[in-house]
Design a protein around this motif. Structure first.
Motif, PDB file in Angstrom:
ATOM      1  N   SER A 128       0.820  -1.218   0.000  1.00 44.86           N
ATOM      2  CA  SER A 128       0.000   0.000   0.000  1.00 44.86           C
ATOM      3  C   SER A 128       0.851   1.263   0.000  1.00 44.86           C
ATOM      4  N   LEU A 129       2.020   1.198   0.628  1.00 49.42           N
ATOM      5  CA  LEU A 129       2.902   2.365   0.671  1.00 49.42           C
ATOM      6  C   LEU A 129       3.913   2.362  -0.476  1.00 49.42           C
ATOM      7  N   GLU A 130       3.930   1.280  -1.235  1.00 46.38           N
ATOM      8  CA  GLU A 130       4.845   1.132  -2.378  1.00 46.38           C
ATOM      9  C   GLU A 130       6.302   1.339  -1.971  1.00 46.38           C
ATOM     10  N   VAL A 131       6.702   0.552  -0.985  1.00 46.34           N
ATOM     11  CA  VAL A 131       8.088   0.577  -0.520  1.00 46.34           C
ATOM     12  C   VAL A 131       8.655  -0.835  -0.605  1.00 46.34           C
ATOM     13  N   SER A 132       9.958  -0.942  -0.490  1.00 46.78           N
ATOM     14  CA  SER A 132      10.590  -2.253  -0.547  1.00 46.78           C
ATOM     15  C   SER A 132      10.523  -2.941   0.811  1.00 46.78           C
ATOM     16  N   LYS A 133      10.724  -4.230   0.792  1.00 39.68           N
ATOM     17  CA  LYS A 133      10.766  -5.017   2.026  1.00 39.68           C
ATOM     18  C   LYS A 133      11.863  -4.497   2.946  1.00 39.68           C
ATOM     19  N   GLN A 134      13.014  -4.219   2.369  1.00 39.11           N
ATOM     20  CA  GLN A 134      14.150  -3.721   3.143  1.00 39.11           C
ATOM     21  C   GLN A 134      13.845  -2.358   3.756  1.00 39.11           C
ATOM     22  N   ALA A 135      13.215  -1.478   2.972  1.00 35.45           N
ATOM     23  CA  ALA A 135      12.916  -0.128   3.465  1.00 35.45           C
ATOM     24  C   ALA A 135      11.946  -0.177   4.643  1.00 35.45           C
ATOM     25  N   LEU A 136      10.922  -1.012   4.554  1.00 34.04           N
ATOM     26  CA  LEU A 136       9.949  -1.116   5.639  1.00 34.04           C
ATOM     27  C   LEU A 136      10.588  -1.734   6.880  1.00 34.04           C
ATOM     28  N   TYR A 137      11.421  -2.732   6.687  1.00 34.17           N
ATOM     29  CA  TYR A 137      12.110  -3.361   7.823  1.00 34.17           C
ATOM     30  C   TYR A 137      12.938  -2.328   8.594  1.00 34.17           C
ATOM     31  N   PHE A 138      13.769  -1.584   7.870  1.00 33.88           N
ATOM     32  CA  PHE A 138      14.648  -0.623   8.541  1.00 33.88           C
ATOM     33  C   PHE A 138      13.879   0.574   9.095  1.00 33.88           C
ATOM     34  N   ARG A 139      12.769   0.920   8.460  1.00 34.66           N
ATOM     35  CA  ARG A 139      11.951   2.023   8.998  1.00 34.66           C
ATOM     36  C   ARG A 139      11.356   1.628  10.348  1.00 34.66           C
ATOM     37  N   LEU A 140      10.845   0.408  10.447  1.00 42.68           N
ATOM     38  CA  LEU A 140      10.301  -0.070  11.719  1.00 42.68           C
ATOM     39  C   LEU A 140      11.405  -0.167  12.770  1.00 42.68           C
ATOM     40  N   LEU A 141      12.557  -0.628  12.346  1.00 44.02           N
ATOM     41  CA  LEU A 141      13.692  -0.753  13.258  1.00 44.02           C
ATOM     42  C   LEU A 141      14.084   0.616  13.816  1.00 44.02           C
ATOM     43  N   ASP A 142      14.193   1.607  12.949  1.00 44.50           N
ATOM     44  CA  ASP A 142      14.580   2.952  13.387  1.00 44.50           C
ATOM     45  C   ASP A 142      13.515   3.573  14.291  1.00 44.50           C
ATOM     46  N   LEU A 143      12.245   3.368  13.948  1.00 42.37           N
ATOM     47  CA  LEU A 143      11.156   3.922  14.757  1.00 42.37           C
ATOM     48  C   LEU A 143      11.185   3.356  16.170  1.00 42.37           C
ATOM     49  N   LEU A 144      11.299   2.060  16.293  1.00 35.22           N
ATOM     50  CA  LEU A 144      11.263   1.424  17.606  1.00 35.22           C
ATOM     51  C   LEU A 144      12.523   1.707  18.423  1.00 35.22           C
ATOM     52  N   ARG A 145      13.644   1.859  17.745  1.00 34.42           N
ATOM     53  CA  ARG A 145      14.890   2.163  18.456  1.00 34.42           C
ATOM     54  C   ARG A 145      14.842   3.521  19.153  1.00 34.42           C
ATOM     55  N   VAL A 146      14.057   4.437  18.631  1.00 33.07           N
ATOM     56  CA  VAL A 146      13.922   5.753  19.258  1.00 33.07           C
ATOM     57  C   VAL A 146      13.333   5.614  20.660  1.00 33.07           C
ATOM     58  N   PHE A 147      12.393   4.695  20.816  1.00 36.42           N
ATOM     59  CA  PHE A 147      11.681   4.541  22.084  1.00 36.42           C
ATOM     60  C   PHE A 147      12.274   3.458  22.982  1.00 36.42           C
ATOM     61  N   PHE A 148      12.896   2.465  22.381  1.00 31.74           N
ATOM     62  CA  PHE A 148      13.441   1.346  23.159  1.00 31.74           C
ATOM     63  C   PHE A 148      14.942   1.230  22.874  1.00 31.74           C
ATOM     64  N   THR A 149      15.720   1.966  23.624  1.00 36.33           N
ATOM     65  CA  THR A 149      17.158   2.040  23.350  1.00 36.33           C
ATOM     66  C   THR A 149      17.925   0.797  23.803  1.00 36.33           C
ATOM     67  N   ASP A 150      17.318  -0.013  24.658  1.00 32.65           N
ATOM     68  CA  ASP A 150      18.041  -1.162  25.211  1.00 32.65           C
ATOM     69  C   ASP A 150      17.401  -2.500  24.834  1.00 32.65           C
ATOM     70  N   LYS A 151      16.591  -2.508  23.766  1.00 33.18           N
ATOM     71  CA  LYS A 151      15.893  -3.742  23.381  1.00 33.18           C
ATOM     72  C   LYS A 151      16.149  -4.110  21.925  1.00 33.18           C
ATOM     73  N   ASP A 152      17.347  -3.875  21.461  1.00 30.31           N
ATOM     74  CA  ASP A 152      17.633  -4.045  20.041  1.00 30.31           C
ATOM     75  C   ASP A 152      17.362  -5.468  19.548  1.00 30.31           C
ATOM     76  N   THR A 153      17.813  -6.442  20.289  1.00 31.10           N
ATOM     77  CA  THR A 153      17.619  -7.838  19.874  1.00 31.10           C
ATOM     78  C   THR A 153      16.138  -8.192  19.836  1.00 31.10           C
ATOM     79  N   TYR A 154      15.407  -7.747  20.854  1.00 27.99           N
ATOM     80  CA  TYR A 154      13.965  -8.025  20.919  1.00 27.99           C
ATOM     81  C   TYR A 154      13.227  -7.337  19.764  1.00 27.99           C
ATOM     82  N   ILE A 155      13.619  -6.100  19.467  1.00 29.80           N
ATOM     83  CA  ILE A 155      12.982  -5.350  18.377  1.00 29.80           C
ATOM     84  C   ILE A 155      13.177  -6.065  17.047  1.00 29.80           C
TER      85      ILE A 155
END
Length: 267
Positions: A128-155
């Motif tokens: 629906s957003l016309e983005v790549s699999k890689q782009a969506l993966y890293f976007r979610l990763l970056d978004l969650l890292r802002v709020f959860f700085t110590d849960k990288d493996t879990y994220i």
């Protein structure tokens, strides 16, 4: 989104991109190099600004490239020539343009709405957003890292689970940050002129009952200076008042006043 009255579930970057291109008289063209190393170009010269993208790339990659080039322009990066290629990803201006592109294609509030409230699959969000699999993966990763700085493996595991159809871990993370994302989104108030244009529609008429900010007469001169076809006035009766805007191409002054007086009587 708010300025154009677009639902977060129906958001697509193209409306914002098209607005920016038209507003700033930017030309957009395609190019092709056999090795596809040059994914995008921004050229600023005496003729204006031009964005160029690799026409043989996938639609998702083209979208990312176009928003990346727009990022150079909006962020006012210093220079008259920018090249997005596989060899210069680590330059600061390129990284900033990449972040701009990712957020433009996939805003926080849109991801929250699609993933948490609408429970859409990874593939559906990607399509629906016309983005790549890689782009969506890293976007979610970056978004969650802002709020959860110590849960990288879990994220990372939560995102991988989501990609495989198991969304529970990701929903738990989003549940904890949803109020922050919504609060940030609600801080932005749409431009009054755009609110009027969106609501005035085919009737050519809107009042302060729909847009309370119209009662602030300090805004009137700004509105009238920016549009030649919109008129604004106010009627008052027995302690009640209503401000109204009309499209002079659709309604006469007397017709607009009668409509406003009728609404005032019904208040």
């Amino acid at each position: 989104m708010k300025d154009e009255d677009i639902s977060v579930l129906n958001y697509h970057f193209s409306s914002f991109f098209t607005h920016c291109i038209k507003e700033n008289h930017i030309k957009v063209a395609s190019h092709h190099f056999s090795n596809k190393k040059i994914e995008g170009l921004t050229i600023v010269d005496s003729l204006g600004t031009t964005f160029s993208y690799e026409k043989e790339n996938s639609k998702a990659k083209q979208n990312f490239t176009l928003c990346h080039e727009l990022g150079h322009y909006i962020l006012k990066h210093d220079g008259s020539y920018f090249m997005k290629s596989v060899d210069n990803q680590e330059k600061l201006v390129e990284r900033e343009a990449n972040i701009f592109s990712a957020v433009t294609l996939m805003p926080d509030i849109v991801l929250l709405s699609k993933l948490y409230y609408n429970c859409e699959s990874f593939q559906n969000v990607q399509d629906s957003l016309e983005v790549s699999k890689q782009a969506l993966y890293f976007r979610l990763l970056d978004l969650l890292r802002v709020f959860f700085t110590d849960k990288d493996t879990y994220i990372k595991q939560a995102i991988k689970d989501y990609m495989e159809g198991q969304n529970a871990p990701l929903l738990l993370l989003l549940h904890d940050i949803k109020d922050d994302i919504i609060g940030e989104f609600n801080k932005y108030k749409p431009c009054l002129l755009n609110q009027i244009k969106n609501k005035i529609g085919t009737l050519g008429f809107v009042t302060s009952q729909d847009i309370p900010e119209l009662l602030d007469q300090k805004q009137w001169s700004k509105l009238q200076n920016n549009t030649s076809y919109l008129k604004i006035w106010l009627v008052y009766n027995k302690g009640k008042s209503i401000a109204y805007v009309w499209d002079k191409n659709k309604l006469s002054e007397s017709e607009a006043r009668k409509k406003a007086e009728l609404q005032l009587l019904l208040m």
